[in-house]
Design a protein around this motif. Structure first.
Motif, PDB file in Angstrom:
ATOM      1  N   ASP A 199       8.423  -0.683   2.493  1.00 33.17           N
ATOM      2  CA  ASP A 199       9.378  -0.304   3.531  1.00 33.17           C
ATOM      3  C   ASP A 199      10.757  -0.006   2.964  1.00 33.17           C
ATOM      4  O   ASP A 199      11.621   0.496   3.670  1.00 33.17           O
ATOM      5  N   ASP A 200      10.970  -0.317   1.671  1.00 38.07           N
ATOM      6  CA  ASP A 200      12.259  -0.024   1.044  1.00 38.07           C
ATOM      7  C   ASP A 200      12.333   1.407   0.518  1.00 38.07           C
ATOM      8  O   ASP A 200      13.364   1.827   0.017  1.00 38.07           O
ATOM      9  N   ARG A 202      11.528   5.690   0.928  1.00 39.11           N
ATOM     10  CA  ARG A 202      11.251   6.819   1.806  1.00 39.11           C
ATOM     11  C   ARG A 202      10.707   7.971   0.967  1.00 39.11           C
ATOM     12  O   ARG A 202      11.053   8.117  -0.203  1.00 39.11           O
ATOM     13  N   ASN A 346      15.459   3.383   0.253  1.00 43.71           N
ATOM     14  CA  ASN A 346      15.983   3.523   1.605  1.00 43.71           C
ATOM     15  C   ASN A 346      17.503   3.635   1.697  1.00 43.71           C
ATOM     16  O   ASN A 346      18.047   4.525   2.348  1.00 43.71           O
ATOM     17  N   LYS A 374       7.957   9.386   6.837  1.00 45.04           N
ATOM     18  CA  LYS A 374       7.189   8.142   6.757  1.00 45.04           C
ATOM     19  C   LYS A 374       5.714   8.506   6.884  1.00 45.04           C
ATOM     20  O   LYS A 374       5.381   9.518   7.482  1.00 45.04           O
TER      21      LYS A 374
END
Ligand code: ADP
Ligand code: MG
Length: 383
Positions: A199-200, A202, A346, A374
């Protein structure tokens, strides 16, 4: 929200509640020019999509409305012919394939539109074809399995639109999954999922805003060069049917028998196939640093050995080389233009975008569009 806009337009035009389907665009993380060499690719479906609002008719008429073009087209299922416009062909081609499979549709109303940039290499065309094939399969209970949907969507583009595309784009459109990449074996058409869970990070695409006329003739030349390489390799190893079967050791044993250009084309493809498999192992260990390095290696090979890059793509990749928060960068797609794909931390995405846009503008006098993505699931029903 494009989905709401599409639904509202449908209700305005047809005064009923439609089936709503989301059909995504895609990226390819690694594995370029490997598909026609029967090798591996590693695409993922993304959070940019075309939305379909659709309902059945029983009078043999198909009414299409393209929200993004503000344009409509109507045709009869009994008479499938070229529209003379560009966008309807992707959809009529699907009807053409269904007919060839003996699946008869009674007609439908369809409004569609979305946020996949057109012609940028995110495969808006496959989103149209596979999205409609999926929708009609559901609406009319056609009972077509997922892989057959993929194949018929690909054939729509091959036979009706007249673009000789491979199967990756339609495949990932139908089989995509959230937070997962799909390794496709372009020979057996088997696939496996690998986690892409960070999730860190992109996925950021930078559009060179150039398309070179070279692309299609060079594409054919590359295919011929790969085939020539296989013929030479077969003299020592008759079991090699495509570059997919070759190892670097086999290539080096045949080096003296081939010219330098053929050698480097083959070398790139063999190494790229190995990189896809190694990149999947990285993902299983959640090692995005190693994964990113392989993206840079892929670009190097595409640029120097396969020679399908261009100065704009090379510049965009080079710009990231001293950015610690960019883990990987490479050209994506056939080459000679289109987008680079970048793995960016991110909290650096905003600065990344600014720096890339201003340096590119200064160098080439053009504003490169930047898309932040994403990984999302493949084509599915919203409601
Ligand atoms: P890509 O697949 O890389 O986006 P293509 O050239 O293969 O590029 O397909 C782009 C074409 O698909 C467009 O020129 C248009 O005809 C059609 N298309 C894509 N998205 C839409 C849309 N939202 N509305 C209407 N037509 C679209
Ligand atoms: Mg396309």
């Amino acid at each position: 929200m494009p989905a709401e806009i599409v639904r509202n337009k449908f209700i305005e035009l047809f005064k009923e509640e439609p089936l709503l389907v989301r059909s995504p665009g895609r990226v390819n993380l690694i594995g370029e020019h490997t598909d026609y060499n029967m090798g591996f690719v590693l695409p993922a479906a993304i959070d940019k999509a075309i939305y379909f609002a659709i309902s059945p008719r029983s009078d043999g008429v198909c009414k299409l409305f393209a929200v993004d073009m503000n344009d409509s087209y109507e045709f009869s299922v009994s008479e499938l012919k070229k529209s003379g416009k560009q966008w309807p062909e992707y959809l009529i081609g699907v009807l053409d394939q269904l007919k060839k499979l003996g699946k008869n549709i009674e007609g439908f109303n369809c409004v569609f539109g979305g946020d996949i940039p057109l012609g940028a290499g995110l495969s808006s065309s496959a989103a149209l074809e596979a999205g409609l094939a999926f929708s009609l399969n559901h609406l009319f209970n056609l009972g077509i399995d997922k892989l057959s949907l993929v194949k018929l969507a690909q054939k729509s583009e091959n036979e009706f639109v007249g673009v000789n595309c491979g199967i990756m784009d339609q495949y990932i459109n139908i089989f995509g999954a959230a937070k997962k990449v799909l390794k496709i074996d372009c020979r057996s058409l088997e696939y496996e999922y690998h986690p892409f869970t960070n999730d860190d990070l992109r996925i950021v695409l930078c559009n060179t805003m150039v398309t070179h006329s070279l692309a299609s003739s060079e594409y054919n030349t590359r295919r011929a060069q790969c085939e020539a390489g296989v013929k030479i390799l077969q003299q020592k190893y008759p079991s090699i049917k495509s570059l997919r079967d070759a190892s670097m050791q086999a290539l080096d044993e045949s080096k003296a028998d081939m010219d330098a250009v053929t050698y480097k084309r083959c070398k790139y493809v063999i190494e790229e196939n190995e990189r896809v498999t190694a990149a999947c192992a990285d993902l299983e260990k959640n090692d995005f640093v190693s994964f990113g390095c392989r993206m840079y290696q892929s670009h190097n090979g595409l640029s120097r050995e396969y020679e399908v890059s261009c100065k704009e793509l090379d510049f965009l990749v080079e710009q990231t080389e001293n950015m610690d928060s960019v883990l990987g960068s490479r050209m994506m797609g056939g080459g000679f233009g289109g987008c680079t794909i970048n793995l960016v931390k991110n909290d650096f995405v905003g600065e990344f975008k600014n720096r890339i846009q201003s340096s590119y503008k200064e160098k080439f006098g053009k504003d490169p569009l930047v898309y932040i993505c994403k990984i999302e699931e493949g084509t599915h029903i919203i409601r």
